[in-house]
Design a protein around this motif. Structure first.
Motif, mmCIF file in Angstrom:
data_model
loop_
_atom_site.group_PDB
_atom_site.id
_atom_site.type_symbol
_atom_site.label_atom_id
_atom_site.label_comp_id
_atom_site.label_asym_id
_atom_site.label_seq_id
_atom_site.Cartn_x
_atom_site.Cartn_y
_atom_site.Cartn_z
ATOM 1 N N THR A 77 0.840 -1.196 0.000
ATOM 2 C CA THR A 77 0.000 0.000 0.000
ATOM 3 C C THR A 77 0.872 1.242 0.000
ATOM 4 O OG1 THR A 77 -1.774 -1.152 1.175
ATOM 5 C CG2 THR A 77 -1.787 1.253 1.253
ATOM 6 N N VAL A 78 0.445 2.226 -0.777
ATOM 7 C CA VAL A 78 1.105 3.520 -0.793
ATOM 8 C C VAL A 78 0.101 4.575 -0.356
ATOM 9 C CG1 VAL A 78 0.589 3.934 -3.246
ATOM 10 C CG2 VAL A 78 2.537 5.090 -2.159
ATOM 11 N N TYR A 79 0.597 5.570 0.374
ATOM 12 C CA TYR A 79 -0.250 6.617 0.920
ATOM 13 C C TYR A 79 0.236 7.981 0.424
ATOM 14 C CZ TYR A 79 -1.183 2.815 4.214
ATOM 15 O OH TYR A 79 -1.496 1.602 4.766
ATOM 16 N N LEU A 80 -0.677 8.920 0.382
ATOM 17 C CA LEU A 80 -0.315 10.297 0.086
ATOM 18 C C LEU A 80 -1.054 11.186 1.081
ATOM 19 C CD1 LEU A 80 1.331 12.110 -1.858
ATOM 20 C CD2 LEU A 80 -0.814 12.489 -3.108
ATOM 21 N N GLN A 81 -0.311 11.733 2.017
ATOM 22 C CA GLN A 81 -0.875 12.684 2.966
ATOM 23 C C GLN A 81 -0.784 14.074 2.358
ATOM 24 O OE1 GLN A 81 -2.358 12.184 6.063
ATOM 25 N NE2 GLN A 81 -2.832 14.357 5.902
ATOM 26 N N MET A 82 -1.909 14.705 2.197
ATOM 27 C CA MET A 82 -1.959 16.014 1.545
ATOM 28 C C MET A 82 -2.451 17.045 2.552
ATOM 29 S SD MET A 82 -3.549 14.925 -2.158
ATOM 30 C CE MET A 82 -5.144 14.468 -1.472
ATOM 31 N N ASN A 83 -1.585 17.980 2.899
ATOM 32 C CA ASN A 83 -1.909 19.048 3.837
ATOM 33 C C ASN A 83 -1.885 20.400 3.131
ATOM 34 O OD1 ASN A 83 -1.958 17.121 5.932
ATOM 35 N ND2 ASN A 83 0.227 17.390 6.327
ATOM 36 N N SER A 84 -2.461 21.375 3.769
ATOM 37 C CA SER A 84 -2.492 22.742 3.220
ATOM 38 C C SER A 84 -2.944 22.733 1.764
ATOM 39 C CB SER A 84 -1.096 23.381 3.337
ATOM 40 O OG SER A 84 -0.653 23.405 4.677
ATOM 41 N N LEU A 85 -4.023 22.047 1.521
ATOM 42 C CA LEU A 85 -4.507 21.898 0.160
ATOM 43 C C LEU A 85 -4.944 23.233 -0.421
ATOM 44 C CD1 LEU A 85 -6.334 18.523 0.608
ATOM 45 C CD2 LEU A 85 -4.637 19.001 -1.173
ATOM 46 N N LYS A 86 -4.710 23.366 -1.736
ATOM 47 C CA LYS A 86 -5.046 24.573 -2.472
ATOM 48 C C LYS A 86 -6.032 24.223 -3.589
ATOM 49 C CE LYS A 86 -0.283 26.234 -1.868
ATOM 50 N NZ LYS A 86 0.942 26.706 -2.583
ATOM 51 N N PRO A 87 -6.804 25.206 -4.041
ATOM 52 C CA PRO A 87 -7.725 24.912 -5.160
ATOM 53 C C PRO A 87 -7.011 24.327 -6.377
ATOM 54 C CG PRO A 87 -8.312 26.976 -4.126
ATOM 55 C CD PRO A 87 -7.026 26.546 -3.486
ATOM 56 N N GLU A 88 -5.775 24.735 -6.595
ATOM 57 C CA GLU A 88 -5.047 24.215 -7.764
ATOM 58 C C GLU A 88 -4.614 22.763 -7.599
ATOM 59 O OE1 GLU A 88 -4.419 27.037 -6.042
ATOM 60 O OE2 GLU A 88 -2.243 27.425 -5.907
ATOM 61 N N ASP A 89 -4.839 22.181 -6.429
ATOM 62 C CA ASP A 89 -4.592 20.747 -6.244
ATOM 63 C C ASP A 89 -5.770 19.908 -6.738
ATOM 64 O OD1 ASP A 89 -3.089 21.573 -3.099
ATOM 65 O OD2 ASP A 89 -2.041 21.018 -4.952
ATOM 66 N N THR A 90 -6.849 20.569 -7.111
ATOM 67 C CA THR A 90 -8.021 19.848 -7.603
ATOM 68 C C THR A 90 -7.675 19.068 -8.863
ATOM 69 O OG1 THR A 90 -9.581 21.442 -6.673
ATOM 70 C CG2 THR A 90 -10.342 20.108 -8.541
ATOM 71 N N ALA A 91 -7.951 17.762 -8.830
ATOM 72 C CA ALA A 91 -7.604 16.888 -9.947
ATOM 73 C C ALA A 91 -8.084 15.477 -9.633
ATOM 74 C CB ALA A 91 -6.101 16.871 -10.181
#
Length: 113
Positions: free
Chosen positions: A76-90
């Protein structure tokens, strides 16, 4: 046959956090790399982060905000995404490199402003 099952996408406000997971199953003997790509509407698919046994690499746009990790026992691979921005939308796609490349079905991440 290799299957990748992603989870953890969703809708979050700017500044929020999400954690993506991708579990691999099937005929897996040697994982060379695992990672995440993303594709926003009208854009090409781009690398977000990738992890091997000796290194991790991130897109400049996510450095310091996203963290990739893995659990080899669970494949399993994980991606912790913090301080998300609108441009991270995808749509975020899980990626595994064995003797060939495999892709997940994608999970939508939407960041509202």
């Amino acid at each position: 046959q290799v299957q990748l099952v992603e989870s953890g996408g969703g809708l979050v406000q700017a500044g929020g956090s999400l954690r993506l997971s991708c579990a691999a199953s099937g005929s897996i003997f040697n994982i060379n790399a695992m990672g995440w790509y993303r594709q926003a509407p009208g854009n090409q698919r781009e690398l977000v982060a990738i992890i091997t046994s000796i290194s991790t690499n991130y897109a400049d746009s996510v450095k310091g905000r996203f963290t990739i990790s893995r659990d080899y026992a669970k494949k399993t691979v994980y991606l912790q995404m913090n301080s998300l921005k609108p441009e991270d939308t995808a749509v975020y796609y899980c990626y595994v490199r064995l003797s060939q490349d495999y892709w997940g079905q994608g999970t939508q991440v939407t960041v509202s402003s």
